[in-house]
Each structure stands twice: as structure tokens, then as C-alpha cells.
Design a protein around this motif. Structure first.
Motif, mmCIF file in Angstrom:
data_model
loop_
_atom_site.group_PDB
_atom_site.id
_atom_site.type_symbol
_atom_site.label_atom_id
_atom_site.label_comp_id
_atom_site.label_asym_id
_atom_site.label_seq_id
_atom_site.Cartn_x
_atom_site.Cartn_y
_atom_site.Cartn_z
ATOM 1 N N GLU A 34 0.897 -1.239 -0.029
ATOM 2 C CA GLU A 34 -0.053 0.014 -0.030
ATOM 3 C C GLU A 34 0.798 1.070 0.009
ATOM 4 N N GLU A 36 0.522 5.808 -0.740
ATOM 5 C CA GLU A 36 -0.627 7.031 -0.932
ATOM 6 C C GLU A 36 0.349 7.887 -1.678
ATOM 7 N N LYS A 40 -4.530 9.666 -2.449
ATOM 8 C CA LYS A 40 -5.154 8.499 -2.983
ATOM 9 C C LYS A 40 -4.340 7.301 -2.632
ATOM 10 N N LYS A 41 -4.740 6.254 -2.073
ATOM 11 C CA LYS A 41 -4.300 5.021 -1.756
ATOM 12 C C LYS A 41 -4.201 3.895 -2.995
ATOM 13 N N TYR A 42 -3.132 3.480 -3.076
ATOM 14 C CA TYR A 42 -2.854 2.356 -4.215
ATOM 15 C C TYR A 42 -2.435 1.202 -3.580
ATOM 16 N N THR A 43 -3.190 -0.149 -4.013
ATOM 17 C CA THR A 43 -2.768 -1.348 -3.311
ATOM 18 C C THR A 43 -2.472 -2.411 -4.699
ATOM 19 N N SER A 44 -1.442 -3.225 -4.271
ATOM 20 C CA SER A 44 -0.949 -4.222 -5.474
ATOM 21 C C SER A 44 -0.540 -5.352 -4.616
ATOM 22 N N TYR A 57 -1.503 -5.117 -10.543
ATOM 23 C CA TYR A 57 -2.247 -3.915 -10.014
ATOM 24 C C TYR A 57 -3.314 -3.817 -11.011
ATOM 25 N N GLU A 58 -4.577 -3.338 -10.195
ATOM 26 C CA GLU A 58 -5.602 -3.198 -11.040
ATOM 27 C C GLU A 58 -6.082 -4.053 -12.234
#
Length: 123
Positions: A34, A36, A40-44, A57-58
Motif C-alpha cells: 500500500e 498513498e 489516493k491509496k494504491y494497493t497491489s 495492479y488493477e
């Protein structure tokens, strides 16, 4: 005089404290990360061995070459970049660790702007 003594004692005790860095435990395995960026928080999720990291990722899967520069620092570079930005290598540095996760700092190689994130080991 007493406040100087207390201040020096506090400085002495805090300067001896070192964050735990068991980086070897996090060189391989499956992780979730995680970070930020601009609120905006991004998770992979990713899986890494000594030389390859596969990241999801996405819904996109990317494969990176991993080169460890020391026990707690490594550089990743996309093996199949789709544009100029994906060609840039990323410098990763493990700052602190605990039993299940680590805090890291990263930036494009040569860039002074650094971001931070957390990775948690899943297995």
C-alpha cells in the motif's frame, strides 16, 4: 542545570535506539503493498524471488527484474515496458521491518522525490 542533565539523558537514550531491519526475511515471498500518492491509496500484490518480481495492479500483470544492491536496497525494472515511463528503473529501500511487514521508500533512479509505502508478507 537539572533540565540540561535530563535533556542530555533523553538524547543519549534515544540516539541508541535503532529500528529493526530484518530485510533478508522479505527478499522472497508473496506480498501486498500500500502506498498513498496525493491523498489516493494504491494497493497491489506481488510475488518476488531473488531476481524476478511479478506484480498485479488493477488487473494488470507486470514483471520486473530485481537487482539487490545491499541487504535492504534493490532496483526493479520492468521487463516489458509499454511506454517511456515504464522503462525507468525504480530504487527501493526497506526502512523498517517487523514480523509481518516492512516500510519502504522508493523513487525513480536519479529522482530526488521519494514516496513511502508498506508491504505485508502473505506467506
Amino acid at each position: 542545570m537539572r533540565s540540561i542533565f535530563i535533556g542530555l539523558l533523553f538524547l543519549l537514550l534515544t540516539s541508541c535506539y535503532q529500528q529493526e531491519r530484518n530485510c533478508a526475511y522479505f527478499k522472497t515471498g508473496k506480498f501486498t503493498s500500500e502506498t498513498e500518492i496525493e491523498g489516493k491509496k494504491y494497493t497491489s500484490t506481488f510475488e518476488r524471488n531473488d531476481s524476478i518480481q511479478i506484480e498485479i495492479y488493477e488487473g494488470k500483470i507486470d514483471t520486473f527484474k530485481v537487482r539487490w544492491t545491499n541487504d535492504c536496497e534493490y532496483v526493479i525494472q520492468n521487463i516489458h515496458p509499454k511506454n517511456r515511463a515504464e522503462k525507468k528503473p525504480v530504487q527501493m529501500k526497506i526502512l523498517t521491518t517487523n514480523s509481518k511487514s516492512y516500510t519502504f521508500e522508493y523513487s525513480f533512479v536519479g529522482d530526488t522525490k521519494k514516496q513511502r509505502g508498506t508491504a505485508t508478507k502473505l506467506n
